[in-house]
Design a protein around this motif. Structure first.
Motif, short mmCIF file in Angstrom:
data_model
loop_
_atom_site.label_atom_id
_atom_site.label_comp_id
_atom_site.label_asym_id
_atom_site.label_seq_id
_atom_site.Cartn_x
_atom_site.Cartn_y
_atom_site.Cartn_z
N CYS A 67 1.04 -1.20 -0.06
CA CYS A 67 -0.06 -0.03 -0.18
C CYS A 67 0.90 1.32 0.07
O CYS A 67 0.65 2.25 -0.55
N GLY A 113 -1.20 2.35 4.53
CA GLY A 113 0.05 1.40 4.69
C GLY A 113 0.92 1.71 6.06
O GLY A 113 1.34 0.61 6.61
N ASN A 145 7.93 1.40 6.44
CA ASN A 145 6.77 1.84 5.87
C ASN A 145 6.86 3.48 6.17
O ASN A 145 6.74 4.37 5.49
#
Length: 171
Positions: A67, A113, A145
């Motif tokens: 993501c 994410g 992330n």
């Protein structure tokens, strides 16, 4: 001082030169590659014999990284001039709100994410009370992330710097 400025302090002079733009692009690439190196590192370490626990990186751990990478791709594919493109006649109707919507979706992917990696950390590694070496699997996911999100912001700023010596020619 211009009356349409948002901030009181002017931008530094080094902020709008070609070397600053190049340094920003390289920094963003380094942050992105470091983030995905951490993801690959925790995935490889979780399957090794040194792990010593039953916790392993699965596809659920990769979803936040996917993501974040998609969010970075979406955000940095939007041209900053399109965000206020309704005043241009060649751009058609409603280009600005479409660009803003796509930009919002990109930021939502990035935020999702990062939030997803925190959820994976809490639900998969903190709630079962794993100790430090295994806990790194979840913390590394959050760090990776966060690095992808930071690289996206750095690349957005670096790509959209305006240089007075840059000419945009269109045929």
């Amino acid at each position: 001082m211009s009356s349409n400025r948002l901030f009181r302090f002017p931008k530094p002079a080094w902020f709008n030169n070609a070397n600053g733009r190049t340094a920003g692009v390289y920094t963003a690439g380094a942050l992105f590659s470091l983030g995905f190196y951490i993801l690959i590192d925790i995935a490889a370490w979780s399957k090794s014999a040194l792990n010593g626990s039953e916790a392993h990186v699965t596809f659920v751990d990769w979803i936040p990284g996917i993501c974040s990478a998609l969010g970075m791709l979406v955000i940095n594919s939007i041209d900053k001039s399109r965000l206020s493109a309704d005043s241009f006649s060649y751009s058609g109707n409603g280009v600005a709100w479409k660009a803003r919507l796509v930009l919002f979706l990109g930021f939502a992917l990035l935020a999702g994410g990062l939030a997803g990696s925190v959820v994976v950390l809490v639900m998969k590694y903190i709630v079962p009370e794993y100790v430090w070496p295994t806990l790194w699997l979840g913390i590394g996911n959050v760090v990776a992330n966060a690095l992808v999100m930071l690289s996206s912001a750095v690349l957005w700023v670096a790509q959209n710097m305006e240089d007075e010596y840059t000419y945009n020619l269109a045929l």
